[in-house]
Design a protein around this motif. Structure first.
Motif, PDB file in Angstrom:
ATOM      1  N   LEU A 283       1.510  -1.414  -0.263  1.00  0.00           N
ATOM      2  CA  LEU A 283       0.340  -0.239  -0.245  1.00  0.00           C
ATOM      3  C   LEU A 283       0.699   1.844   0.245  1.00  0.00           C
ATOM      4  CD1 LEU A 283      -2.867  -0.949   2.560  1.00  0.00           C
ATOM      5  CD2 LEU A 283      -2.493  -1.101   0.021  1.00  0.00           C
ATOM      6  N   ALA A 284       1.937   1.011   0.611  1.00  0.00           N
ATOM      7  CA  ALA A 284       2.839   2.985   0.478  1.00  0.00           C
ATOM      8  C   ALA A 284       3.993   2.565  -0.582  1.00  0.00           C
ATOM      9  CB  ALA A 284       3.849   1.995   2.047  1.00  0.00           C
ATOM     10  N   LEU A 287       0.119   3.405  -3.414  1.00  0.00           N
ATOM     11  CA  LEU A 287      -0.759   4.918  -3.716  1.00  0.00           C
ATOM     12  C   LEU A 287       0.577   5.622  -3.163  1.00  0.00           C
ATOM     13  CD1 LEU A 287      -2.352   3.403  -0.398  1.00  0.00           C
ATOM     14  CD2 LEU A 287      -3.707   3.352  -2.584  1.00  0.00           C
ATOM     15  N   ASP A 288      -0.223   6.765  -3.692  1.00  0.00           N
ATOM     16  CA  ASP A 288       0.098   8.478  -4.145  1.00  0.00           C
ATOM     17  C   ASP A 288       0.202   9.186  -3.162  1.00  0.00           C
ATOM     18  OD1 ASP A 288       1.303   8.144  -7.047  1.00  0.00           O
ATOM     19  OD2 ASP A 288      -0.304   8.431  -7.682  1.00  0.00           O
ATOM     20  N   ASP A 289      -0.681   9.260  -2.487  1.00  0.00           N
ATOM     21  CA  ASP A 289      -1.700  10.163  -1.677  1.00  0.00           C
ATOM     22  C   ASP A 289      -1.363   9.412   0.031  1.00  0.00           C
ATOM     23  OD1 ASP A 289      -1.115  12.968  -3.297  1.00  0.00           O
ATOM     24  OD2 ASP A 289      -3.036  12.251  -4.291  1.00  0.00           O
ATOM     25  N   PHE A 290      -0.294   9.000   0.582  1.00  0.00           N
ATOM     26  CA  PHE A 290      -0.243   8.140   1.330  1.00  0.00           C
ATOM     27  C   PHE A 290       0.192   9.087   2.345  1.00  0.00           C
ATOM     28  CE2 PHE A 290       1.738   5.572   3.544  1.00  0.00           C
ATOM     29  CZ  PHE A 290       1.671   4.305   3.918  1.00  0.00           C
ATOM     30  N   CYS A 291      -0.266   8.953   3.346  1.00  0.00           N
ATOM     31  CA  CYS A 291       0.282   9.346   4.961  1.00  0.00           C
ATOM     32  C   CYS A 291      -0.210   8.106   5.547  1.00  0.00           C
ATOM     33  CB  CYS A 291      -0.383  10.417   5.559  1.00  0.00           C
ATOM     34  SG  CYS A 291      -2.261  10.980   6.119  1.00  0.00           S
ATOM     35  N   LEU A 292       0.387   8.588   7.317  1.00  0.00           N
ATOM     36  CA  LEU A 292      -0.462   7.398   8.369  1.00  0.00           C
ATOM     37  C   LEU A 292      -0.866   8.315   9.164  1.00  0.00           C
ATOM     38  CD1 LEU A 292       2.985   5.598   9.373  1.00  0.00           C
ATOM     39  CD2 LEU A 292       0.852   4.417   8.108  1.00  0.00           C
ATOM     40  N   MET A 293      -1.768   7.544   9.726  1.00  0.00           N
ATOM     41  CA  MET A 293      -3.193   8.304  11.073  1.00  0.00           C
ATOM     42  C   MET A 293      -2.474   7.880  12.055  1.00  0.00           C
ATOM     43  SD  MET A 293      -7.257   7.792  11.460  1.00  0.00           S
ATOM     44  CE  MET A 293      -7.684   8.068   9.967  1.00  0.00           C
ATOM     45  N   LEU A 355      -5.910  -3.009  -2.024  1.00  0.00           N
ATOM     46  CA  LEU A 355      -6.017  -3.986  -0.772  1.00  0.00           C
ATOM     47  C   LEU A 355      -6.544  -5.380  -1.660  1.00  0.00           C
ATOM     48  CD1 LEU A 355      -8.016  -2.431   2.518  1.00  0.00           C
ATOM     49  CD2 LEU A 355      -5.572  -4.194   2.382  1.00  0.00           C
ATOM     50  N   GLN A 356      -7.536  -5.591  -2.333  1.00  0.00           N
ATOM     51  CA  GLN A 356      -7.534  -6.890  -3.327  1.00  0.00           C
ATOM     52  C   GLN A 356      -6.564  -7.180  -4.324  1.00  0.00           C
ATOM     53  OE1 GLN A 356     -11.313  -4.714  -4.444  1.00  0.00           O
ATOM     54  NE2 GLN A 356     -12.465  -6.069  -2.651  1.00  0.00           N
ATOM     55  N   THR A 357      -5.754  -5.805  -5.184  1.00  0.00           N
ATOM     56  CA  THR A 357      -4.814  -6.084  -5.768  1.00  0.00           C
ATOM     57  C   THR A 357      -3.507  -6.400  -4.942  1.00  0.00           C
ATOM     58  OG1 THR A 357      -5.033  -4.576  -7.258  1.00  0.00           O
ATOM     59  CG2 THR A 357      -2.650  -5.586  -7.562  1.00  0.00           C
ATOM     60  N   TRP A 358      -3.022  -6.304  -3.688  1.00  0.00           N
ATOM     61  CA  TRP A 358      -2.120  -7.293  -2.734  1.00  0.00           C
ATOM     62  C   TRP A 358      -2.611  -8.485  -2.865  1.00  0.00           C
ATOM     63  CZ3 TRP A 358      -2.605  -9.133   2.162  1.00  0.00           C
ATOM     64  CH2 TRP A 358      -2.496  -9.347   3.119  1.00  0.00           C
TER      65      TRP A 358
END
Length: 414
Positions: A283-284, A287-293, A355-358
């Motif tokens: 996922l990291a 995904l382009d606009d990725f961050c951690l919450m 997620l489904q691709t992974w």
């Protein structure tokens, strides 16, 4: 009385090592022998014996003015895993970045009398403590150096192995300039907020990973320090952490959690205790606009229900976001996505697709991680997610089946 309840350090050392062998963390007889030999309690006087020998616990040795640990004796399981990754042989010249004493003693056991160990740290309190404890434990032949490891070791010559025991955002040239061709660097490298202990082999001017393991370390100090950025989106309760980049319009997320939540469940399931480190890295990198919450545990109202409240995968889309969620099932757990904002469904669907691709294409796969000089042109890099840092261009490259053969670039934070 069980072995773990005794106050006999030798019994505790045996029990800890037996546990690490059972769990598959210690794999080689050489690393096993080192763990059975070195008295961990001698390097963790801040802890009682049982805590010193807890297989999964670090021992903090210094905190900053905010009470945050800035130096520690790493957890035994983490140290064992990194030593296995390093593959240290008798007679080698090895270097440790980040001094605690215990790991250097383990390395000294592995290289034997014909090898050499040097450990380097920027903090005089840390090096002074390490020198004192190593001498007292009979490892006075280990060299302890006070310096900023960003600049390497003066007149150290080449080394066969370097193990970095602090969290690093980048890989300075000094760490590889002194590494023998074919030598190995094991470093807890932060990539898009995720830290992995990566075992890199030197191949000319590039590094190529052999393995990558989930880990956590205190962060690098000195010139190599890199601070992630935090965007608070609901008072101080919920924050979005950015290791690289920043939203084009961070104010667009104001009030995003005042909108109705969209929930989508993916059909992607995980069994109890099944490792999912590959999912996070996919996922990291996808995904382009990725961050951690992150959710402040003292201010948590229960408004959001992320899979991990300390560092949860989140996708942004302007004024909307979606994060990874999880729910229990009879067989284990199922991953889902919660979306917020005007485009909640669209951004949630994007995260669901990855997620489904992974799950479909990469569940059993691990990426190869490359580290090239920062000056390397895009055309000379392998396919994958490219993260440009100060010294290196890191490439997270997955098997090509089912993957578009192109690079996606993240420029370094200005």
């Amino acid at each position: 009385m069980t072995d773990l309840e005794t106050a006999d350090p030798q019994v505790l050392r045996t029990a800890m090592t037996d546990q690490l062998v059972r769990e598959g963390t210690i794999l080689s007889t050489r690393v096993e022998a080192a763990f059975r030999t070195v008295a961990r309690e001698a390097f963790a006087p801040e802890a009682d014996l049982r805590r010193a020998y807890a297989a999964h616990d670090a021992v903090s040795t210094k905190v900053n003015e905010h009470g945050i640990s800035i130096s520690s004796v790493s957890a035994p399981d983490v140290q064992a895993r990194m030593l296995e990754q390093a593959g240290i042989e008798s007679g080698m010249r090895v270097c440790e970045v980040g001094s605690g004493g215990y790991n250097a003693a383990l390395m000294a056991e592995l290289v034997g009398p014909d090898g050499s160990v040097v450990t380097i740290d920027i903090d005089p309190d840390v090096t002074g403590r390490a020198r004192t404890l190593l001498d007292a434990a009979g490892y006075d032949h280990v060299q302890v150096v006070l310096a900023d490891a960003e600049n390497g070791l003066t007149d150290a010559g080449t080394v066969d192995r370097t193990i970095v025991t602090v969290g690093a955002w980048d890989i300075p040239p000094a760490w590889t300039d002194q590494l023998a061709e074919g030598g190995r660097l094991v470093v807890p490298l932060r990539m898009r907020g995720l830290t992995r202990s990566v075992a890199f082999d030197r191949d000319g001017d590039r590094l190529v990973s052999r393995s990558a393991e989930v880990c956590g370390f205190v962060t690098m100090q000195g010139e190599g320090k890199h601070q992630e950025r935090l965007l608070l989106v609901r008072g101080k309760e919920i924050g979005l952490r950015f290791d690289d980049g920043w939203p084009a319009d961070p104010d667009a997320l104001n009030g995003v959690f005042d909108t109705d939540r969209v929930e989508t469940w993916t059909g992607v399931t995980v069994a109890p205790a099944e490792p999912i480190k590959g999912m996070q890295m996919w996922l990291a990198s996808a995904l382009d606009d990725f961050c951690l919450m992150s959710v402040d545990p003292d201010l948590d109202t229960g408004l959001v229900a992320p899979q991990n409240k300390r560092a949860n995968i989140t996708l942004l889309d302007g004024n909307s976001l979606a994060y990874l969620a999880i729910r229990r099932t009879e067989a284990g757990a199922e991953f889902g996505v919660h979306g917020y904002g005007p485009n909640a469904k669209a951004v949630a669907d994007s995260l669901v697709r990855e997620l489904q691709t992974w799950d479909r294409d990469y569940r059993q796969a691990e990426p190869v991680i490359y580290a090239y000089p920062a000056s390397t042109p895009e055309a000379d890099l392998p396919a994958g997610r490219v993260i440009t840092k100060r010294h290196r261009r890191i490439v997270i490259s997955w098997p090509h089946e089912g993957q578009a053969n192109k690079s996606t670039t993240i420029e370094k934070e200005k």
